[in-house]
Design a protein around this motif. Sequence first.
Motif, PDB file in Angstrom:
ATOM      1  N   UNK A 163       0.844  -1.194   0.000  1.00 61.52           N
ATOM      2  CA  UNK A 163       0.000   0.000   0.000  1.00 61.52           C
ATOM      3  C   UNK A 163       0.878   1.242   0.000  1.00 61.52           C
ATOM      4  N   UNK A 164       0.567   2.184  -0.888  1.00 55.17           N
ATOM      5  CA  UNK A 164       1.244   3.478  -0.935  1.00 55.17           C
ATOM      6  C   UNK A 164       0.178   4.561  -0.890  1.00 55.17           C
ATOM      7  N   UNK A 165       0.293   5.474   0.091  1.00 55.23           N
ATOM      8  CA  UNK A 165      -0.727   6.509   0.272  1.00 55.23           C
ATOM      9  C   UNK A 165      -0.070   7.872   0.418  1.00 55.23           C
ATOM     10  N   UNK A 166      -0.687   8.870  -0.215  1.00 60.54           N
ATOM     11  CA  UNK A 166      -0.244  10.263  -0.078  1.00 60.54           C
ATOM     12  C   UNK A 166      -1.425  11.076   0.439  1.00 60.54           C
ATOM     13  N   UNK A 167      -1.143  11.911   1.441  1.00 59.11           N
ATOM     14  CA  UNK A 167      -2.195  12.696   2.083  1.00 59.11           C
ATOM     15  C   UNK A 167      -1.814  14.176   2.068  1.00 59.11           C
ATOM     16  N   UNK A 209      -3.349   0.194  -3.742  1.00 61.26           N
ATOM     17  CA  UNK A 209      -3.242  -1.083  -3.037  1.00 61.26           C
ATOM     18  C   UNK A 209      -3.006  -2.203  -4.040  1.00 61.26           C
ATOM     19  N   UNK A 210      -2.111  -3.117  -3.697  1.00 64.19           N
ATOM     20  CA  UNK A 210      -1.867  -4.302  -4.505  1.00 64.19           C
ATOM     21  C   UNK A 210      -1.829  -5.517  -3.587  1.00 64.19           C
ATOM     22  N   UNK A 211      -2.574  -6.565  -3.941  1.00 64.95           N
ATOM     23  CA  UNK A 211      -2.568  -7.821  -3.192  1.00 64.95           C
ATOM     24  C   UNK A 211      -2.266  -8.956  -4.163  1.00 64.95           C
TER      25      UNK A 211
END
Length: 406
Positions: free
Chosen positions: A357-361, A375-377
């Motif tokens: 998971x990579x998130x930018x806020x 998201x990658x699973x």
Amino acid sequence: MSSCVYADTIDPQNVEHNVSGVIDVRAGYASGIGSYLDGGLGKFGTDNGAQLALSQLGLSYHTQWGDAWSSRIVANGYVDGINNGLGITEAIVRYRDIPNGSGVRFDVQFGLMYPQISLENVATAWASPYSLSYSTLNSWLAEEVRHIGLSTTIESLGKYRQSEHDFSLTAEAFMFNDTTGAMLAWHGWTQTSRQTLVQETLPIAIIPAMEDGGKLDAQAANSDPFTELDDRIGGHVLAKWTWRNKGSVQAGYYDNNANTHIVKQGQYVWLTQFGHIGAKWRLPYGVSLTSQFMQGTTLMTSTDGYPVVDNDFQSGYILLSKRWSQHRINLRVEDFSVTDNDKTLGDDNNEDGQSFTLAYQYQLNRPWFIQLEYNLIDSTRPARAYLNQSIDLVEQQWQVSSRYFF
């Protein structure tokens, strides 16, 4: 991250009333298979294709009576096109006294609550300030690891001893959790931001063992995660050490103490036990580390004690977060698995997978955040062959969210 802004009022009885909440509206696109929320074996809480959803409308109503007594009721709502709903997710009465001269105090809570495990879901209405989708470990807690119980914590606060170290020990006794483990067995680990509402039941993917003549043909089409069937009390213990301005480490053990010889109205009792460890730590350059690991077993038997579902499971994640000015970036990697130890035909619960998971806020102002997330699973689950789907599967999800905390 500030998770709420309170509007305080004091009535004639000197009771403080506080209301906080979160509104989370998302647009996204998922590439995978049918969502587990709809009885599929996909890992995300959304179906294939584009979505626009109210992913969380969370409200928390808090009252405070004097210095020690308080209560909290939390409700959550969702409009996601799969399982729209509104209902209670937590309801707690709490007594937390003032520390004595040695820095020791007691914290007692009773009601509908999560076990004290998550280090990720620490914002209003059990939201995560880090990512839109919880880790697989905390997604399972959100789905079916909740109960009605009594939690007692004794704390030793270091500042009263001229020390930077705090210690606490928690013991929890609970009921209304007898099917915990069912969804972990039948759809495996998932990644979501949905908390099961207290009145909800959860759809189960139709597998050969649940068809007429199979060993699971008595199982209801939906699992009820908050039911009480055996009138037995489970327990959870947790020890925690906090080094102020550095971080914290915790370890615990959970046992729902279930009698697996019982089945009522299609709901089997599951014996679920697991240990867990976790840490939050401040690293150099303003980076924070959050990590948790869980390992356990879950067992469901026939009424004469024959093992029908007997699984080992584990899940762990490492989350790194860096915040500067109005920006925050979060990176999470995970590994998870389920090992099927029984010989029941038509019910293969084996699973192995990894998640990224990579998130930018970006913080528009104090309570309002715009967040982008990927998201990658990558998972292997033999049971997908029952539904004519690929055993080995890579699923991806892109999301953009506007989250407003109040």
